[in-house]
Enzyme design. Structure first.
Site, mmCIF file in Angstrom:
data_model
loop_
_atom_site.group_PDB
_atom_site.id
_atom_site.type_symbol
_atom_site.label_atom_id
_atom_site.label_comp_id
_atom_site.label_asym_id
_atom_site.label_seq_id
_atom_site.Cartn_x
_atom_site.Cartn_y
_atom_site.Cartn_z
ATOM 1 N N LYS A 1 0.844 -1.206 0.000
ATOM 2 C CA LYS A 1 0.000 0.000 0.000
ATOM 3 C C LYS A 1 0.874 1.249 0.000
ATOM 4 O O LYS A 1 0.572 2.225 -0.690
ATOM 5 C CB LYS A 1 -0.941 -0.018 1.222
ATOM 6 N N ASP B 1 -11.523 2.615 4.071
ATOM 7 C CA ASP B 1 -11.724 1.190 3.805
ATOM 8 C C ASP B 1 -13.153 0.768 4.138
ATOM 9 O O ASP B 1 -13.457 -0.428 4.156
ATOM 10 C CB ASP B 1 -10.696 0.340 4.547
ATOM 11 N N GLN C 1 -4.984 -2.118 9.550
ATOM 12 C CA GLN C 1 -4.687 -3.400 8.915
ATOM 13 C C GLN C 1 -5.232 -4.534 9.796
ATOM 14 O O GLN C 1 -4.897 -4.636 10.966
ATOM 15 C CB GLN C 1 -3.165 -3.544 8.718
#
Ligand code: NAP
Length: 293
Positions: free
Chosen positions: A54, A121, A98
């Site tokens: 990323k 996200d 994450q």
């Protein structure tokens, strides 16, 4: 005729180069670049690899990325504080936690701390709920499911009215993909580890999304001829012929599925590049919205 390949790589490259131009424009207007803040807890090698990927994608597209890497033994307060620090940072427009988080951490509480304006996200519980509710939209849709939808749209086939089977019901892939397909007016069946007669259910589907985490589990013989097959799985299997000693395969047995499906995505090169691209796209969107606020 073998299935047409839905190639995520050129699509992702095309979108990433559009993002790069848009980032330049944003910088000229705002005097700053869009920023992504990533919270990583622990030293899981796969998670660390995803975070590196990323970061590199951000660099390529001209975005700023900042990672807070916390030890696995971090307390709940320490992880939540890392999220709050990004919430308060005007140079950070998008936040990614994450997953998975260590078992002793209350994941829902951590994700609930993410500012909705920065939830690039789409993982905040409120955003996931809004994804399923009629008449409401989340601030952002989750990256991997959004990438899945873009790959389906790439086929040019209508989604409305089609029968879709999603195999897997995780919060980050299966469930949101199913909700997004339902919002796109597909008739959706969700399968999981307790589902009976998976081959029989898959055989009725015009669209199959496999998000299981089991190498080559879905066989070509299960598919309805002409089906659209999106393989989210990313499983490493031993491969003595490869330099690394392993390679990545999907949840679908590619060879047999390609012979029956109408369209199929590959692993690697399908959903993976789209996931990162959608994250960049959402971060740019968050940065643009911050100018309007
Ligand atoms: P997960 O949290 O482990 O969920 C797996 C799901 O598959 C669960 O709902 C599970 O059912 C179901 N399942 C397991 N065995 C099954 C079986 N035999 N038959 C039917 N369903 C079964 O995994 P995930 O995070 O959703 O990820 C799924 C896959 O996608 C993994 O390979 C992961 O690496 C990959 N992935 C790829 C990307 C990308 O960007 N390419 C991003 C995210 C994930 P239960 O709910 O009953 O346990």
């Amino acid at each position: 005729m073998p299935a047409k390949i839905i190639d995520g790589r050129p699509l992702a490259q095309r979108i990433q180069s559009e993002i790069k131009s848009a980032v330049d424009e944003f910088q000229a207007r705002a005097g700053a670049v869009p920023g992504l803040g990533v919270v990583l807890v622990g030293a899981d090698p796969a998670s660390a690899m995803y975070v590196r990927m990323k970061r590199r994608a951000c660099e390529r597209a001209g975005l700023r990325s900042e990672a807070r890497i916390l030890p696995a033994a971090s307390t709940q307060a320490e992880v939540e504080n890392a999220v709050r620090a990004f919430n308060a940072d005007p140079n950070i427009h998008g936040i990614l936690v994450q997953l998975p988080l260590p078992d002793h951490i209350d994941g829902e509480a951590v994700l609930s701390e993410i500012s909705l304006a920065k939830d690039v996200d789409g993982i905040h519980p409120l955003n996931l709920g809004r994804l399923g509710m009629r008449g409401t939209e989340p601030t952002f849709t989750p990256a991997t499911p959004t990438g899945v939808m873009q790959l389906i749209e790439e086929t040019g086939e209508a989604i409305e009215g089609k029968g879709a089977v999603v195999i897997g019901r995780s919060n980050i892939v299966g469930l949101p993909v199913a909700l997004m397909l339902m919002k796109a007016n597909a008739t959706v069946t969700i399968c999981h580890s307790r589902s009976r007669d998976l081959p029989g259910t898959v055989r009725r589907a015009d669209i199959v999304v496999a998000a299981i985490g089991r190498a080559e589990y879905v066989k070509g013989a299960w598919l309805k001829p002409g089906a659209i097959v999106i393989d989210v799985g990313s499983n490493s299997v031993p491969d003595p012929e490869s330099e690394k000693g392993y390679r990545y395969v999907g949840d679908v047995e590619f060879e047999s599925a390609q012979a029956i499906a109408g369209y199929i995505s590959k692993v690697p090169g399908g959903v993976g590049p789209m996931t990162i691209t959608m994250l960049l796209s959402n971060t740019l969107k968050a940065a643009r919205r911050s100018l309007e606020a």
